[in-house]
Design an enzyme around this catalytic site. Sequence first.
Site, mmCIF file in Angstrom:
data_model
loop_
_atom_site.group_PDB
_atom_site.id
_atom_site.type_symbol
_atom_site.label_atom_id
_atom_site.label_comp_id
_atom_site.label_asym_id
_atom_site.label_seq_id
_atom_site.Cartn_x
_atom_site.Cartn_y
_atom_site.Cartn_z
ATOM 1 N N GLN A 199 73.242 -8.414 -33.219
ATOM 2 C CA GLN A 199 74.376 -8.239 -32.004
ATOM 3 C C GLN A 199 73.676 -8.660 -30.861
ATOM 4 O O GLN A 199 72.536 -8.554 -30.671
ATOM 5 C CB GLN A 199 74.817 -7.026 -31.855
ATOM 6 C CG GLN A 199 75.947 -6.797 -32.870
ATOM 7 C CD GLN A 199 76.715 -5.300 -32.839
ATOM 8 O OE1 GLN A 199 76.333 -4.333 -33.403
ATOM 9 N NE2 GLN A 199 77.652 -5.278 -32.091
ATOM 10 N N HIS A 200 74.575 -8.876 -29.832
ATOM 11 C CA HIS A 200 74.275 -8.999 -28.192
ATOM 12 C C HIS A 200 73.599 -10.319 -27.803
ATOM 13 O O HIS A 200 73.467 -10.464 -26.529
ATOM 14 C CB HIS A 200 73.368 -7.817 -27.778
ATOM 15 C CG HIS A 200 73.668 -6.509 -28.456
ATOM 16 N ND1 HIS A 200 75.126 -6.191 -28.150
ATOM 17 C CD2 HIS A 200 73.088 -5.350 -29.101
ATOM 18 C CE1 HIS A 200 75.282 -4.766 -28.827
ATOM 19 N NE2 HIS A 200 74.067 -4.393 -29.356
ATOM 20 N N ASP A 221 75.666 -6.953 -36.975
ATOM 21 C CA ASP A 221 75.070 -6.305 -38.035
ATOM 22 C C ASP A 221 75.452 -4.898 -38.470
ATOM 23 O O ASP A 221 75.629 -4.688 -39.590
ATOM 24 C CB ASP A 221 73.721 -6.300 -37.770
ATOM 25 C CG ASP A 221 73.130 -6.026 -36.626
ATOM 26 O OD1 ASP A 221 74.049 -5.424 -35.766
ATOM 27 O OD2 ASP A 221 71.885 -6.141 -36.367
#
Length: 476
Positions: free
Chosen positions: A71-72, A234
Amino acid sequence: MTLVAGVDSSTQSCKVVIRDASTGALVRTGRAAHPDGTEVDPQAWWVALNDAIADAGGLDDVAAISIAGQQHGMVVLDAEGRVIRPALLWNDTRSAQAARDLADEVGADEYARRTGVVPVASFTASKLRWLRDAEPEHAQRVAAVALPHDWLTWRLRGYGPAGEADAPLGPVLDALATDRSDASGTAYWGVDGYDRDLLERALGHDAILPRVFGPAERVGETPTGIVVGAGAGDNAGAALGLDAAPGDVVVSIGTSGTVFAVTGHPIEDASGTVAGFADATGAWLPLIATLNAARVLDATANLLGVDHDALGALALEAEPGASGLVLVPYFEGERTPNLPDATASLHGMSLASTTRPNLARAAVEGLVCGLADGLDAVRGQGVEAIRVLLIGGAAQNPAVRQVAAQVFDVPVAVPAPGEYVADGAARQAAWALGGERPSWPVELVAELAPEPQPHVRAAYRAAAGAAAAGAAAQLG
């Protein structure tokens, strides 16, 4: 037999699982490594995805595929679909001040109300603000912003930079696609969709963002006709892979630790402790993260000169509570609680308590108690906990399991080791293909009833409180 593929494009590697869409039976797998570092050229992920697919025997007999990913991360594209600079990953902390600036400008309460999160360095909005401030010439060129799994899904469907041989559909930025779970980790998406004001505060101007698809929707096909699902972040992928439902709390012990739960209502925690993420099914996935998890065991095992199995055996020689020895495991600071400059500390040392078994036991108890504090934080947001699903490599250690049963006050189930993020993506691919959420079995290798040892957490709370006060005094 109809086959589906699931991908986990994580920080360290790309894993592919290919499963029977009807039963979930594992047919074959593949893997390829990712480069180290906190910023990576996304092309390395594309190469690794193709290598992992080849290692899994290819996709010629596969009907659908979905990609879950870290992520991110910030992937910024220009108008021709080219990556402007290497992607900043979730664990790149240069955006810490940018996160504080965004939170100060908007206000933590207002930010949590609009997005379910308060900016921290890992979130995409924080990285975009850093880009605006540190590399304005790059920020000005940004035509679209994607997350790692968004970009890989786009490339898999045949899109990509202008003129690339493996991107026959070219740079159609409006074709970028994502899902709720990954969008919820950007800090510019909320219950009502994208918050363009927050995006512009971060980047300095508007940009194309991936269209957010539902969990069962098809986002398109590959050039060879394979159905492509929306993908997921995830942790949401892991929850789906575990078939987690409301009442389930997943405790994942990796290098860092995560505690996340499926719930039917959005979360707004203005303290920033609990991130109000979405999940991959249409529900919500409140989550906390700790910086110190399996590496607590690594450090202690190295100190004692043993491997993890021997460390666990030593820990089981000691009584619960380790005769008063308590390890507060903030080896590299901590995120939950937010003590970035804290260090680890050992409390209750005496001639009687300072033994190898007690030190091993204190390490395991400190690790699990830190995660139990995270569970308390999630519960504090109105989330019900009926059982804990304990995953990660350390979950296979008998000492970790025993301490978990003594520290958590609900039953603990340990699923068989597996690639649950990739499995969640495979479930989503089957869902997109068949229109119904798959009901695949999840094998459990252990189920433990609660064995409460309240003095263990009481001693840990006292020691952790002293450590936090000491860290605050140093800052003062």
